[in-house]
Design a protein around this motif. Sequence first.
Motif, PDB file in Angstrom:
ATOM      1  N   UNK A   1       1.099  -0.972  -0.153  1.00  0.00           N
ATOM      2  CA  UNK A   1      -0.168  -0.159   0.053  1.00  0.00           C
ATOM      3  C   UNK A   1       1.382   1.335  -0.308  1.00  0.00           C
ATOM      4  N   UNK A   2       1.779   0.783  -0.934  1.00  0.00           N
ATOM      5  CA  UNK A   2       2.617   2.295  -0.973  1.00  0.00           C
ATOM      6  C   UNK A   2       2.315   3.641  -2.053  1.00  0.00           C
ATOM      7  N   UNK A   3       1.652   3.482  -2.777  1.00  0.00           N
ATOM      8  CA  UNK A   3       1.305   4.963  -3.762  1.00  0.00           C
ATOM      9  C   UNK A   3       0.047   5.355  -2.946  1.00  0.00           C
ATOM     10  N   UNK A   4      -0.162   6.822  -2.861  1.00  0.00           N
ATOM     11  CA  UNK A   4      -1.317   7.701  -2.177  1.00  0.00           C
ATOM     12  C   UNK A   4      -2.539   6.612  -2.638  1.00  0.00           C
ATOM     13  N   UNK A   5      -2.444   6.021  -3.758  1.00  0.00           N
ATOM     14  CA  UNK A   5      -4.050   5.198  -4.850  1.00  0.00           C
ATOM     15  C   UNK A   5      -4.199   3.921  -3.914  1.00  0.00           C
ATOM     16  N   UNK A   6      -2.673   3.429  -3.236  1.00  0.00           N
ATOM     17  CA  UNK A   6      -2.502   1.767  -3.405  1.00  0.00           C
ATOM     18  C   UNK A   6      -3.461   2.220  -1.615  1.00  0.00           C
ATOM     19  N   UNK A   7      -3.048   2.856  -0.868  1.00  0.00           N
ATOM     20  CA  UNK A   7      -2.881   3.188   0.642  1.00  0.00           C
ATOM     21  C   UNK A   7      -4.601   3.761   0.158  1.00  0.00           C
ATOM     22  N   UNK A   8      -4.630   4.584  -0.187  1.00  0.00           N
ATOM     23  CA  UNK A   8      -6.480   5.217  -0.257  1.00  0.00           C
ATOM     24  C   UNK A   8      -7.486   4.039  -0.796  1.00  0.00           C
ATOM     25  N   UNK A   9      -6.914   2.714  -1.530  1.00  0.00           N
ATOM     26  CA  UNK A   9      -8.085   1.827  -1.711  1.00  0.00           C
ATOM     27  C   UNK A   9      -7.671   0.997  -0.516  1.00  0.00           C
ATOM     28  N   UNK A  10      -6.313   0.620   0.297  1.00  0.00           N
ATOM     29  CA  UNK A  10      -6.322  -0.496   1.549  1.00  0.00           C
ATOM     30  C   UNK A  10      -6.688   0.229   2.674  1.00  0.00           C
ATOM     31  N   UNK A  11      -7.154   1.816   3.279  1.00  0.00           N
ATOM     32  CA  UNK A  11      -7.860   2.336   3.925  1.00  0.00           C
ATOM     33  C   UNK A  11      -9.511   1.908   3.927  1.00  0.00           C
ATOM     34  N   UNK A  12     -10.016   1.573   2.340  1.00  0.00           N
ATOM     35  CA  UNK A  12     -11.473   1.559   1.997  1.00  0.00           C
ATOM     36  C   UNK A  12     -11.327   0.189   2.484  1.00  0.00           C
ATOM     37  N   UNK A  13     -10.562  -0.892   2.232  1.00  0.00           N
ATOM     38  CA  UNK A  13     -10.809  -2.354   1.732  1.00  0.00           C
ATOM     39  C   UNK A  13     -11.308  -2.933   3.409  1.00  0.00           C
TER      40      UNK A  13
ATOM     41  N   UNK B   1      -7.326  -6.140   7.796  1.00  0.00           N
ATOM     42  CA  UNK B   1      -6.724  -6.116   8.965  1.00  0.00           C
ATOM     43  C   UNK B   1      -5.336  -4.871   9.396  1.00  0.00           C
ATOM     44  N   UNK B   2      -4.667  -5.707   7.985  1.00  0.00           N
ATOM     45  CA  UNK B   2      -3.384  -5.388   8.308  1.00  0.00           C
ATOM     46  C   UNK B   2      -2.937  -4.746   6.907  1.00  0.00           C
ATOM     47  N   UNK B   3      -1.789  -3.969   6.769  1.00  0.00           N
ATOM     48  CA  UNK B   3      -1.622  -2.651   6.288  1.00  0.00           C
ATOM     49  C   UNK B   3      -0.100  -3.171   5.984  1.00  0.00           C
ATOM     50  N   UNK B   4      -0.176  -3.541   4.453  1.00  0.00           N
ATOM     51  CA  UNK B   4       1.555  -3.496   4.791  1.00  0.00           C
ATOM     52  C   UNK B   4       2.303  -2.789   3.809  1.00  0.00           C
ATOM     53  N   UNK B   5       3.776  -1.873   4.050  1.00  0.00           N
ATOM     54  CA  UNK B   5       4.545  -1.216   3.225  1.00  0.00           C
ATOM     55  C   UNK B   5       5.287  -1.148   3.305  1.00  0.00           C
ATOM     56  N   UNK B   6       6.209  -0.295   2.236  1.00  0.00           N
ATOM     57  CA  UNK B   6       7.751  -0.669   1.493  1.00  0.00           C
ATOM     58  C   UNK B   6       8.156   0.847   1.681  1.00  0.00           C
ATOM     59  N   UNK B   7       9.212   1.201   3.292  1.00  0.00           N
ATOM     60  CA  UNK B   7       9.971   1.962   2.996  1.00  0.00           C
ATOM     61  C   UNK B   7      11.120   2.168   2.482  1.00  0.00           C
ATOM     62  N   UNK B   8      11.515   3.285   1.675  1.00  0.00           N
ATOM     63  CA  UNK B   8      13.119   3.738   1.131  1.00  0.00           C
ATOM     64  C   UNK B   8      13.478   5.351   1.591  1.00  0.00           C
ATOM     65  N   UNK B   9      14.937   5.552   0.992  1.00  0.00           N
ATOM     66  CA  UNK B   9      15.191   6.930   1.657  1.00  0.00           C
ATOM     67  C   UNK B   9      14.761   7.349   0.343  1.00  0.00           C
ATOM     68  N   UNK B  10      14.331   8.265  -0.199  1.00  0.00           N
ATOM     69  CA  UNK B  10      14.189   9.293  -1.285  1.00  0.00           C
ATOM     70  C   UNK B  10      15.608   9.059  -2.077  1.00  0.00           C
TER      71      UNK B  10
END
Length: 276
Positions: free
Chosen positions: A39-51, A54-63
Amino acid sequence: MTANAAGPESWSENILEYFLRNNQITTEDGAQIIWYHAANSKAHMNEALKSSAHMIEADVILANDGTEYGQPVMAHPPETNSDNTLQEWLAEVIKSSKGIKLDFKSLAAVKPSMMLLESVKRHLKRPVWINADILPGPNGSNKVVDVESFIDTVTSFFPDVTLSLGWTTGWHSEKVNEGYSWTMMKEMEYICSELNQPVSFPVRAALVRQSCSQLLWLLKQSDRYSLTIWTGKNDNYSIEDLLFIRDRFDKKQVFYDILGPQNHEFKQAIGIKINL
C-alpha cells in the motif's frame, strides 16, 4: 516486555488477540487476518484504507531526491521515489483502525522512520510490525539488511514492537527450487532466541512445502514465533500447497499474505468468507 506481558495497547500484542478483542475476527486463526500488500502509492494506500484488510503492509525507502538526506518514502526497489512520504502515509493511516507492517530494504531508512513512528505512537494503539530480510535464503541474494544494526535501531525506539524477520529468496519457474535449509533455520533461531518480543518469519509460499520439517522445528523453539506466508507475483504454487501448510501447522501460528485470486480460492476452500 515479553509477549505474554503485553498490555492491550502494546505493539507486542498478538494480532489474533487484538482483532478478536475488537470483534474484527471470530476465532484465533491466522487465516482470518486479511492483508493488503504494497500500500505504497497514495492510490493504493487509500484503497487499502477503504478495504476490509486488518493489516496494511507497505515498503519504506529513502527518497533519491538529490539531497544528502532523503526522507522516508513509500516505495519498493527498484523504484527510488514515490508520491507518498512515510509522514503523509502515517497521517492517513492513524485515522483508521488498521494494523501496520512496514518493510525495510535498507538500513538507512530505519532510524528516520522510527523517529516518525515515535511522533505518532500515541495515535497507534494497534498492532505494528517492522520487517526486514536479514539472512540470505533459497535462491536469494546476499543483499540483506544488517541484522544487529536493524534490531538495535528498531528496539532502541520500540523495545516491544513485533519484528518480522525474513530471508532474501528467489524463485525460478524452469528448475527445481530448493526450500529453506536447516542451516537457514538454525541461523534465524540463533538470532531470535536472544529477543523478547514476538517474531513472525515471512516465508515464500512456493518454497514452504519442501521446507515443512525445518519450519515446524523453528516454530517449536518459542511460542513467540509465527509464519507469514507470502507469494511472489509470478510464483507457481497451488491451493493444495496452502492447504498442506494449513493441515500441518498450528492455525494460530500462520498468517497468509496471499495475492488476489488464490487468496479468495484458499479462503473459500477453508470456509472463511472474504470481502475485499
